[in-house]
Design a protein around this motif. Structure first.
Motif, mmCIF file in Angstrom:
data_model
loop_
_atom_site.group_PDB
_atom_site.id
_atom_site.type_symbol
_atom_site.label_atom_id
_atom_site.label_comp_id
_atom_site.label_asym_id
_atom_site.label_seq_id
_atom_site.Cartn_x
_atom_site.Cartn_y
_atom_site.Cartn_z
ATOM 1 N N TYR A 102 10.596 3.634 -5.500
ATOM 2 C CA TYR A 102 9.341 3.636 -4.755
ATOM 3 C C TYR A 102 9.012 2.242 -4.214
ATOM 4 O O TYR A 102 8.595 2.101 -3.069
ATOM 5 C CB TYR A 102 8.206 4.138 -5.646
ATOM 6 C CG TYR A 102 6.849 3.977 -5.033
ATOM 7 C CD1 TYR A 102 6.468 4.730 -3.934
ATOM 8 C CD2 TYR A 102 5.944 3.058 -5.544
ATOM 9 C CE1 TYR A 102 5.221 4.578 -3.356
ATOM 10 C CE2 TYR A 102 4.696 2.900 -4.976
ATOM 11 C CZ TYR A 102 4.336 3.659 -3.886
ATOM 12 O OH TYR A 102 3.105 3.493 -3.315
ATOM 13 N N GLU A 105 6.180 9.185 -2.954
ATOM 14 C CA GLU A 105 4.942 8.674 -2.372
ATOM 15 C C GLU A 105 4.134 7.858 -3.380
ATOM 16 O O GLU A 105 3.372 6.984 -2.998
ATOM 17 C CB GLU A 105 4.072 9.836 -1.876
ATOM 18 C CG GLU A 105 4.713 10.654 -0.769
ATOM 19 C CD GLU A 105 4.711 9.928 0.552
ATOM 20 O OE1 GLU A 105 3.744 9.211 0.845
ATOM 21 O OE2 GLU A 105 5.701 10.069 1.286
ATOM 22 N N ASN A 106 4.272 8.185 -4.660
ATOM 23 C CA ASN A 106 3.508 7.510 -5.699
ATOM 24 C C ASN A 106 4.154 7.799 -7.052
ATOM 25 O O ASN A 106 4.751 8.856 -7.231
ATOM 26 C CB ASN A 106 2.054 8.003 -5.698
ATOM 27 C CG ASN A 106 1.169 7.183 -6.610
ATOM 28 O OD1 ASN A 106 1.251 5.966 -6.651
ATOM 29 N ND2 ASN A 106 0.318 7.843 -7.355
ATOM 30 N N ASP A 148 3.170 7.729 -11.212
ATOM 31 C CA ASP A 148 2.191 7.598 -12.291
ATOM 32 C C ASP A 148 2.983 7.272 -13.556
ATOM 33 O O ASP A 148 3.508 8.164 -14.216
ATOM 34 C CB ASP A 148 1.417 8.911 -12.431
ATOM 35 C CG ASP A 148 0.409 8.895 -13.566
ATOM 36 O OD1 ASP A 148 0.406 7.925 -14.375
ATOM 37 O OD2 ASP A 148 -0.367 9.854 -13.669
ATOM 38 N N MET A 172 4.799 11.038 -14.008
ATOM 39 C CA MET A 172 4.747 11.946 -12.867
ATOM 40 C C MET A 172 4.959 11.172 -11.573
ATOM 41 O O MET A 172 4.713 9.974 -11.497
ATOM 42 C CB MET A 172 3.391 12.651 -12.812
ATOM 43 C CG MET A 172 3.026 13.415 -14.075
ATOM 44 S SD MET A 172 4.090 14.806 -14.414
ATOM 45 C CE MET A 172 3.434 15.986 -13.252
ATOM 46 N N THR A 220 4.423 11.744 -7.171
ATOM 47 C CA THR A 220 4.044 12.552 -6.021
ATOM 48 C C THR A 220 5.126 12.331 -4.982
ATOM 49 O O THR A 220 5.454 11.187 -4.662
ATOM 50 C CB THR A 220 2.671 12.133 -5.472
ATOM 51 O OG1 THR A 220 1.703 12.274 -6.518
ATOM 52 C CG2 THR A 220 2.268 12.987 -4.276
ATOM 53 N N GLN A 247 7.000 13.675 -1.166
ATOM 54 C CA GLN A 247 6.930 14.418 0.086
ATOM 55 C C GLN A 247 8.211 15.225 0.196
ATOM 56 O O GLN A 247 9.307 14.677 0.115
ATOM 57 C CB GLN A 247 6.816 13.462 1.270
ATOM 58 C CG GLN A 247 6.849 14.168 2.611
ATOM 59 C CD GLN A 247 6.878 13.187 3.758
ATOM 60 O OE1 GLN A 247 6.212 12.162 3.730
ATOM 61 N NE2 GLN A 247 7.659 13.500 4.768
ATOM 62 N N THR A 293 3.402 17.865 0.028
ATOM 63 C CA THR A 293 3.620 17.019 -1.146
ATOM 64 C C THR A 293 3.501 17.834 -2.424
ATOM 65 O O THR A 293 2.829 18.866 -2.455
ATOM 66 C CB THR A 293 2.623 15.849 -1.196
ATOM 67 O OG1 THR A 293 1.304 16.366 -1.266
ATOM 68 C CG2 THR A 293 2.769 14.932 0.010
ATOM 69 N N GLU A 294 4.163 17.349 -3.452
ATOM 70 C CA GLU A 294 4.096 17.956 -4.780
ATOM 71 C C GLU A 294 4.021 16.833 -5.802
ATOM 72 O O GLU A 294 4.606 15.771 -5.596
ATOM 73 C CB GLU A 294 5.351 18.780 -5.078
ATOM 74 C CG GLU A 294 5.493 20.044 -4.289
ATOM 75 C CD GLU A 294 6.704 20.839 -4.732
ATOM 76 O OE1 GLU A 294 6.950 20.945 -5.952
ATOM 77 O OE2 GLU A 294 7.404 21.351 -3.850
ATOM 78 N N THR A 295 3.348 17.070 -6.906
ATOM 79 C CA THR A 295 3.342 16.140 -8.022
ATOM 80 C C THR A 295 4.190 16.773 -9.118
ATOM 81 O O THR A 295 3.914 17.894 -9.548
ATOM 82 C CB THR A 295 1.910 15.863 -8.510
ATOM 83 O OG1 THR A 295 1.163 15.309 -7.414
ATOM 84 C CG2 THR A 295 1.905 14.882 -9.667
#
Length: 60
Positions: A10, A29-30, A32, A37, A39, A41, A49-51
């Motif tokens: 990332y 995208e992110n 955590d 976790m 996120t 695309q 998008t999905e987490t």
């Protein structure tokens, strides 16, 4: 994939590193770190998008 590697991918803006979720290419995208976790695309649509748990992501 583990959280550390997901975060490295990332944060690396100089390279495009292929990441897949269940065989589909995704963009991280992110991340955590606390909850493990990410996120992502899915495909080329920015709104798709999905987490997911980072363990579901595969490099290459």
């Amino acid at each position: 994939m583990d959280v550390r590697r997901a975060l490295e991918i990332y944060e690396d803006k100089s390279h495009t590193i292929e990441v897949k979720l269940e065989g589909q290419p995704v963009w991280i995208e992110n991340v955590d770190e606390v909850n493990g976790m990410a996120t992502v695309q899915v495909g080329s649509r920015p709104t798709n998008t999905e987490t997911v748990n980072v363990e579901r992501l595969q490099e290459g």
